[in-house]
Scaffold this motif. Structure first.
Motif, PDB file in Angstrom:
ATOM      1  N   ALA A 114      31.910 -19.610  22.921  1.00  0.00           N
ATOM      2  CA  ALA A 114      32.563 -20.908  22.770  1.00  0.00           C
ATOM      3  C   ALA A 114      32.887 -21.147  21.296  1.00  0.00           C
ATOM      4  CB  ALA A 114      31.659 -22.017  23.299  1.00  0.00           C
ATOM      5  N   VAL A 115      33.789 -22.048  21.044  1.00  0.00           N
ATOM      6  CA  VAL A 115      34.115 -22.415  19.671  1.00  0.00           C
ATOM      7  C   VAL A 115      32.927 -23.170  19.080  1.00  0.00           C
ATOM      8  CG1 VAL A 115      35.667 -23.736  18.188  1.00  0.00           C
ATOM      9  CG2 VAL A 115      36.567 -22.548  20.193  1.00  0.00           C
ATOM     10  N   PRO A 116      32.441 -22.769  17.907  1.00  0.00           N
ATOM     11  CA  PRO A 116      31.330 -23.505  17.283  1.00  0.00           C
ATOM     12  C   PRO A 116      31.679 -24.979  17.080  1.00  0.00           C
ATOM     13  CG  PRO A 116      31.722 -21.421  16.145  1.00  0.00           C
ATOM     14  CD  PRO A 116      32.869 -21.618  17.094  1.00  0.00           C
ATOM     15  N   ARG A 117      30.648 -25.802  17.011  1.00  0.00           N
ATOM     16  CA  ARG A 117      30.851 -27.234  16.784  1.00  0.00           C
ATOM     17  C   ARG A 117      31.409 -27.448  15.378  1.00  0.00           C
ATOM     18  NH1 ARG A 117      27.791 -31.180  14.294  1.00  0.00           N
ATOM     19  NH2 ARG A 117      26.175 -29.625  13.826  1.00  0.00           N
ATOM     20  N   LEU A 118      32.435 -28.276  15.277  1.00  0.00           N
ATOM     21  CA  LEU A 118      33.061 -28.568  13.987  1.00  0.00           C
ATOM     22  C   LEU A 118      32.327 -29.730  13.339  1.00  0.00           C
ATOM     23  CD1 LEU A 118      35.416 -27.925  12.061  1.00  0.00           C
ATOM     24  CD2 LEU A 118      36.784 -29.612  13.311  1.00  0.00           C
ATOM     25  N   ILE A 119      31.743 -29.500  12.157  1.00  0.00           N
ATOM     26  CA  ILE A 119      31.006 -30.566  11.482  1.00  0.00           C
ATOM     27  C   ILE A 119      31.978 -31.477  10.744  1.00  0.00           C
ATOM     28  CG2 ILE A 119      28.896 -29.210  11.254  1.00  0.00           C
ATOM     29  CD1 ILE A 119      29.633 -28.713   8.326  1.00  0.00           C
ATOM     30  N   GLU A 120      31.666 -32.780  10.726  1.00  0.00           N
ATOM     31  CA  GLU A 120      32.510 -33.762  10.047  1.00  0.00           C
ATOM     32  C   GLU A 120      32.328 -33.705   8.535  1.00  0.00           C
ATOM     33  OE1 GLU A 120      34.774 -35.944  11.084  1.00  0.00           O
ATOM     34  OE2 GLU A 120      34.667 -35.385  13.201  1.00  0.00           O
ATOM     35  N   HIS A 121      31.089 -33.496   8.097  1.00  0.00           N
ATOM     36  CA  HIS A 121      30.777 -33.526   6.668  1.00  0.00           C
ATOM     37  C   HIS A 121      29.885 -32.339   6.304  1.00  0.00           C
ATOM     38  CE1 HIS A 121      32.448 -37.555   6.590  1.00  0.00           C
ATOM     39  NE2 HIS A 121      31.650 -37.884   7.592  1.00  0.00           N
ATOM     40  N   LYS A 122      30.157 -31.739   5.147  1.00  0.00           N
ATOM     41  CA  LYS A 122      29.387 -30.582   4.696  1.00  0.00           C
ATOM     42  C   LYS A 122      28.068 -30.962   4.029  1.00  0.00           C
ATOM     43  CE  LYS A 122      33.327 -27.580   3.524  1.00  0.00           C
ATOM     44  NZ  LYS A 122      34.420 -28.526   3.851  1.00  0.00           N
ATOM     45  N   ALA A 123      28.000 -32.177   3.471  1.00  0.00           N
ATOM     46  CA  ALA A 123      26.895 -32.530   2.579  1.00  0.00           C
ATOM     47  C   ALA A 123      25.506 -32.233   3.148  1.00  0.00           C
ATOM     48  CB  ALA A 123      27.003 -33.992   2.162  1.00  0.00           C
ATOM     49  N   ARG A 187      25.601 -17.995   0.854  1.00  0.00           N
ATOM     50  CA  ARG A 187      24.933 -17.253   1.940  1.00  0.00           C
ATOM     51  C   ARG A 187      24.002 -18.170   2.717  1.00  0.00           C
ATOM     52  NH1 ARG A 187      24.201 -13.632  -2.444  1.00  0.00           N
ATOM     53  NH2 ARG A 187      25.670 -11.878  -2.376  1.00  0.00           N
ATOM     54  N   ALA A 188      23.248 -18.994   1.992  1.00  0.00           N
ATOM     55  CA  ALA A 188      22.316 -19.914   2.655  1.00  0.00           C
ATOM     56  C   ALA A 188      23.076 -20.935   3.498  1.00  0.00           C
ATOM     57  CB  ALA A 188      21.451 -20.622   1.615  1.00  0.00           C
ATOM     58  N   TYR A 189      24.206 -21.407   3.006  1.00  0.00           N
ATOM     59  CA  TYR A 189      25.013 -22.386   3.727  1.00  0.00           C
ATOM     60  C   TYR A 189      25.553 -21.779   5.021  1.00  0.00           C
ATOM     61  CZ  TYR A 189      29.078 -25.387   4.687  1.00  0.00           C
ATOM     62  OH  TYR A 189      30.023 -26.197   5.285  1.00  0.00           O
ATOM     63  N   GLU A 190      26.033 -20.541   4.950  1.00  0.00           N
ATOM     64  CA  GLU A 190      26.533 -19.891   6.159  1.00  0.00           C
ATOM     65  C   GLU A 190      25.411 -19.700   7.175  1.00  0.00           C
ATOM     66  OE1 GLU A 190      29.714 -19.427   6.844  1.00  0.00           O
ATOM     67  OE2 GLU A 190      30.074 -20.359   4.897  1.00  0.00           O
ATOM     68  N   LEU A 191      24.197 -19.448   6.700  1.00  0.00           N
ATOM     69  CA  LEU A 191      23.054 -19.292   7.602  1.00  0.00           C
ATOM     70  C   LEU A 191      22.728 -20.625   8.279  1.00  0.00           C
ATOM     71  CD1 LEU A 191      20.880 -17.433   8.739  1.00  0.00           C
ATOM     72  CD2 LEU A 191      19.447 -18.000   6.751  1.00  0.00           C
ATOM     73  N   VAL A 192      22.783 -21.709   7.522  1.00  0.00           N
ATOM     74  CA  VAL A 192      22.528 -23.038   8.103  1.00  0.00           C
ATOM     75  C   VAL A 192      23.554 -23.338   9.199  1.00  0.00           C
ATOM     76  CG1 VAL A 192      22.585 -25.525   7.634  1.00  0.00           C
ATOM     77  CG2 VAL A 192      21.403 -23.991   6.065  1.00  0.00           C
ATOM     78  N   LEU A 193      24.821 -23.036   8.936  1.00  0.00           N
ATOM     79  CA  LEU A 193      25.854 -23.264   9.944  1.00  0.00           C
ATOM     80  C   LEU A 193      25.624 -22.394  11.177  1.00  0.00           C
ATOM     81  CD1 LEU A 193      29.169 -23.487   7.835  1.00  0.00           C
ATOM     82  CD2 LEU A 193      27.806 -25.357   8.763  1.00  0.00           C
ATOM     83  N   SER A 194      25.267 -21.149  10.944  1.00  0.00           N
ATOM     84  CA  SER A 194      25.040 -20.230  12.061  1.00  0.00           C
ATOM     85  C   SER A 194      23.874 -20.691  12.935  1.00  0.00           C
ATOM     86  CB  SER A 194      24.769 -18.823  11.518  1.00  0.00           C
ATOM     87  OG  SER A 194      24.483 -17.929  12.561  1.00  0.00           O
ATOM     88  N   GLU A 195      22.807 -21.157  12.300  1.00  0.00           N
ATOM     89  CA  GLU A 195      21.625 -21.610  13.048  1.00  0.00           C
ATOM     90  C   GLU A 195      21.935 -22.805  13.936  1.00  0.00           C
ATOM     91  OE1 GLU A 195      18.300 -20.237   9.696  1.00  0.00           O
ATOM     92  OE2 GLU A 195      18.946 -22.335   9.861  1.00  0.00           O
ATOM     93  N   SER A 196      22.879 -23.637  13.513  1.00  0.00           N
ATOM     94  CA  SER A 196      23.238 -24.818  14.307  1.00  0.00           C
ATOM     95  C   SER A 196      24.505 -24.593  15.131  1.00  0.00           C
ATOM     96  CB  SER A 196      23.448 -26.026  13.387  1.00  0.00           C
ATOM     97  OG  SER A 196      24.490 -25.769  12.452  1.00  0.00           O
ATOM     98  N   GLN A 197      24.987 -23.336  15.154  1.00  0.00           N
ATOM     99  CA  GLN A 197      26.198 -22.969  15.900  1.00  0.00           C
ATOM    100  C   GLN A 197      27.357 -23.910  15.527  1.00  0.00           C
ATOM    101  OE1 GLN A 197      24.804 -22.978  20.024  1.00  0.00           O
ATOM    102  NE2 GLN A 197      24.468 -20.772  19.896  1.00  0.00           N
ATOM    103  N   SER A 198      27.557 -24.045  14.216  1.00  0.00           N
ATOM    104  CA  SER A 198      28.567 -24.955  13.697  1.00  0.00           C
ATOM    105  C   SER A 198      29.524 -24.216  12.774  1.00  0.00           C
ATOM    106  CB  SER A 198      27.908 -26.107  12.923  1.00  0.00           C
ATOM    107  OG  SER A 198      26.974 -26.794  13.729  1.00  0.00           O
ATOM    108  N   MET A 199      30.620 -24.874  12.471  1.00  0.00           N
ATOM    109  CA  MET A 199      31.553 -24.371  11.467  1.00  0.00           C
ATOM    110  C   MET A 199      32.162 -25.564  10.747  1.00  0.00           C
ATOM    111  SD  MET A 199      34.865 -23.069  13.639  1.00  0.00           S
ATOM    112  CE  MET A 199      35.746 -24.153  14.776  1.00  0.00           C
ATOM    113  N   ASP A 200      32.666 -25.318   9.545  1.00  0.00           N
ATOM    114  CA  ASP A 200      33.293 -26.396   8.797  1.00  0.00           C
ATOM    115  C   ASP A 200      34.817 -26.284   8.894  1.00  0.00           C
ATOM    116  OD1 ASP A 200      34.127 -24.477   6.917  1.00  0.00           O
ATOM    117  OD2 ASP A 200      32.430 -24.857   5.588  1.00  0.00           O
ATOM    118  N   PHE A 201      35.486 -27.199   8.200  1.00  0.00           N
ATOM    119  CA  PHE A 201      36.941 -27.306   8.292  1.00  0.00           C
ATOM    120  C   PHE A 201      37.632 -26.013   7.864  1.00  0.00           C
ATOM    121  CE2 PHE A 201      40.873 -29.937   7.209  1.00  0.00           C
ATOM    122  CZ  PHE A 201      41.077 -30.346   8.517  1.00  0.00           C
ATOM    123  N   GLU A 202      37.171 -25.420   6.790  1.00  0.00           N
ATOM    124  CA  GLU A 202      37.786 -24.179   6.294  1.00  0.00           C
ATOM    125  C   GLU A 202      37.529 -23.014   7.241  1.00  0.00           C
ATOM    126  OE1 GLU A 202      37.824 -27.164   3.663  1.00  0.00           O
ATOM    127  OE2 GLU A 202      35.903 -26.234   4.217  1.00  0.00           O
TER     128      GLU A 202
END
Length: 686
Positions: A114-123, A187-202
């Protein structure tokens, strides 16, 4: 569909609506085409007519056309224009919208995911990643980390090659962290996104590029579906967007690009005008068509815009790219005005006074904007406009349909639509809005309280608009709102707009106040490289070209009352400021429209009309000037109409005001004529 909304009767009729250069754009249907379009020259008109002409002549199958632009608002406007022109079925989307649609279609079928969840904010995710690698996590640091990560992603730099690329590009440290530390953070940020099955706008763009590159069948399907591409605002494409566009095109050259190098103001996000400037070299067969007829602004505004771009670069400023010399098509208007104020508060109060005068002269508040360099400059203007009793909206911040109060109302409306009948739609919608905190009168407060009310009031206008367009049930109103929500097509505000210069891109107003034009604010002190300073000049150009008729430029000599008056006007404007003020003089105050002289009895009638207006405003819970302006009341008193036809001839009395207030206004005029002591004199020759 009314006759006014009917599509053109023939293909030739589509071209008849265009000027010679626009017609040249619309007639160039095949192969690569480059359009250099200055501000206000009708580029959207040219490219939508081009697409419609291609559809009408059967050169294009509507479903094979993909028009790309950079904002959801612009995409919505393009879809609307195409429908009006009879080009139904053409897709008009942003890069991100098109990419996300393709990911949603292909990922489950080809990758089984499935398409990962798109996060609204990166902070939050960046703060979590920063803690893991031992970096600062205060708000300013997280904001700067986010900007650097966004930059790296649109350049298509992975954490592995970031260090070398950033060093080569002269990126330097970010909040005291060198490129090696930022690479660890990435690298740490990409791991955080991967763990939550998320992706950002870019990631949406990067994932789409990866998908089309990894699965040739997906790329082929996209290329079979879309054969003809149009890209608006091409000066703002980033490397990752250009790469995605190349993947969509394959070996074909059916591409029309439209842009203006002089409006390149997003380099800090990775946008570059290089692709536009080099398009003719990359596509030698492409015609380069220049649109220079400015239909938006008066010769006074256009003259200043041209002069700002033609001026010699200041010390340390990069020489500009060749600029389009705009040619004004409108009749002359008021002169551009320049003002110097003692401090920021005085500047805001002065602008509020001038805005009040414009509103009194008949300019709709929604046709006025106050523009500044940074969002942090908005507060004194919010205060001054509130003190003057003028409605306003602050543009920027969270996307409209993502705001909590908007989401709450939409959810409540959906529930209400399932449980009630079709009667009293507006009353039921108002009840829902009132539960969320809406009222007919704007709050006295500023900041978050005011912004929430603005969101709810915009929804109320959207609901009214849906009803006026034929919605017959609450369910149909919800459908209209849901469609706009799906396309992120936010409603326009009703009051004076407060916005940063960046947020004003693509918009226009009858009257524009460019505020805070002091050196150090524009160009901003953070702009130090030749390229950054040149971009600040282009930002000023964008601000100037937002104005249709009235343009006021101002700055404050000091930040606070009694403070050191050390500020000087922007170096980009210093020559014009000096010419406007005279040697050693102060900048002139914008002229307030001169009121017509009235007799004593006419003045008494004005007061009677104002009393009626005050009572009506109180009953409706609206500001008095939104009922009828003072200028219109004076015109009524001067002419003393006795019929609806005579009243309709008075400026400021349009169809809506005529229907709502026409009989009451005539009654006030008639009753005043019957009062003791009234003597009927000759009506004004006007």
């Amino acid at each position: 569909m009314s006759s006014d909304d009917a599509p053109p009767a023939s293909a030739e009729a589509i071209l008849d609506a265009l000027d010679p250069e626009q017609r040249q754009v619309a007639s160039a249907l095949l192969g690569p085409v480059c359009v250099l379009a200055g501000a206000g020259t009708g580029k959207t008109r040219a490219i939508t007519h081009r697409i419609a002409y291609g559809v009408r002549t059967n050169t294009y199958d509507p479903s094979s056309v993909l028009a790309i632009t950079f904002t959801t608002r612009a995409a919505g406007e393009m879809r609307s224009r195409l429908r009006t022109l009879g080009a139904h079925g053409v897709q008009a989307r942003t890069f991100h919208s098109a990419a996300l649609r393709q990911l949603t279609h292909f990922l489950p079928k080809l990758a089984g995911t499935a398409v990962p969840r798109l996060i609204e904010h990166k902070a939050p995710a960046i703060a979590q990643a920063a803690k893991r690698v031992g970096l600062e996590v205060d708000r300013a640091a997280v904001r700067d980390y986010a900007a650097e990560i966004e930059w790296a992603k649109v350049q298509m730099w992975t954490p592995e090659d970031y260090q070398a690329q950033a060093t080569s590009a002269g990126r330097g440290e970010v909040c005291g962290s060198d490129p090696t530390a930022i690479a660890r953070l990435m690298r740490a940020y990409e791991l955080v996104l991967s763990e939550s099955q998320s992706m950002d706008f870019e990631d949406v763009l990067l994932a789409a590029c990866g998908l089309l590159g990894e699965y040739p069948q997906a790329a082929e399907e996209v290329r079979r579906r879309y054969r003809f591409f149009t890209v608006d605002e091409y000066q703002d494409v980033s490397p990752v967007q250009q790469h995605l566009l190349d993947l969509w095109l394959g070996e074909r050259e059916e591409l029309c690009v439209v842009g203006d190098p002089s409006q390149t103001i997003y380099s800090f996000t990775g946008a570059t005008s290089r692709h536009l400037l080099e398009f003719a070299t990359a596509h030698p067969t492409a015609p380069v068509i220049r649109l220079v007829r400015d239909y938006r602004s008066t010769p006074q505004v256009v003259g200043l815009a041209n002069a700002v771009l033609r001026a010699r670069p200041t010390r340390g400023e990069e020489p500009p790219a060749p600029a389009l010399d705009l040619v004004a098509q409108r009749h002359p208007g008021p002169e551009v005005t320049y003002q110097t104020h003692a401090d920021d508060g005085a500047e805001a109060a002065g602008i509020a006074r001038l805005a009040s005068a414009l509103v009194a002269s008949g300019v709709d508040p929604s046709g006025i904007a106050v523009l500044y360099r940074t969002n942090s400059q908005s507060e004194p203007f919010e205060y001054a406009l509130a003190e003057a009793g003028l409605p306003y909206q602050v543009r920027g911040g969270a996307r409209f349909f993502s705001r909590p109060e908007v989401r709450q109302v939409i959810a409540l409306l959906k529930t209400e639509a399932r449980t009630v009948g079709d009667s009293d739609m507006l009353d039921r919608a108002h009840s829902v809005l009132e539960v969320a905190g809406w009222s007919t009168v704007p709050p006295a407060g500023r900041g978050a309280v005011r912004e929430k009310w603005e969101s709810l009031d915009a929804l109320e206008r959207l609901i009214r608009g849906a009803i006026s367009q034929g919605a017959e049930s609450l369910a149909q109103i919800v459908a209209v709102i849901s469609d706009r929500q799906a396309h992120e097509h936010a409603p326009e505000g009703a009051g004076i707009t407060l916005a940063s210069l960046h947020a004003a891109k693509g918009l226009e107003w009858d009257a524009v106040f460019l505020a805070g034009l002091a050196d150090g604010l524009l160009p901003i002190s953070l702009a130090v490289t030749p390229m950054e300073i040149a971009e600040e000049r282009r930002l000023l150009y964008v601000g100037i070209t937002r104005a249709r008729e009235h343009l006021n430029l101002s700055f404050a000599a000091a930040r606070t009352a009694g403070g050191s008056a050390g500020r000087k006007p922007s170096r980009f404007l210093a020559p014009f400021w000096g010419a406007a003020t005279g040697a050693g003089g102060r900048a002139p105050v914008a002229a307030v429209p001169k009121a017509e002289e009235l007799s004593t009895e006419q003045t008494q009638l004005v007061e009677a009309l104002r009393a009626w207006r005050k009572e009506e405003a109180s009953r409706l819970g609206r500001p008095a000037f939104t009922i009828v302006t003072d200028v219109t009341l004076r015109a009524i008193a001067s002419r003393r109409p006795t019929t609806l036809r005579e009243l309709a001839a008075i400026p400021g009395i349009g169809p809506v005001k005529m229907n709502r207030y026409g009989p009451a206004l005539l009654m006030e005029v008639a009753q005043h004529a019957k009062r003791p002591g009234h003597h009927e004199g000759p009506k004004s020759a006007d």
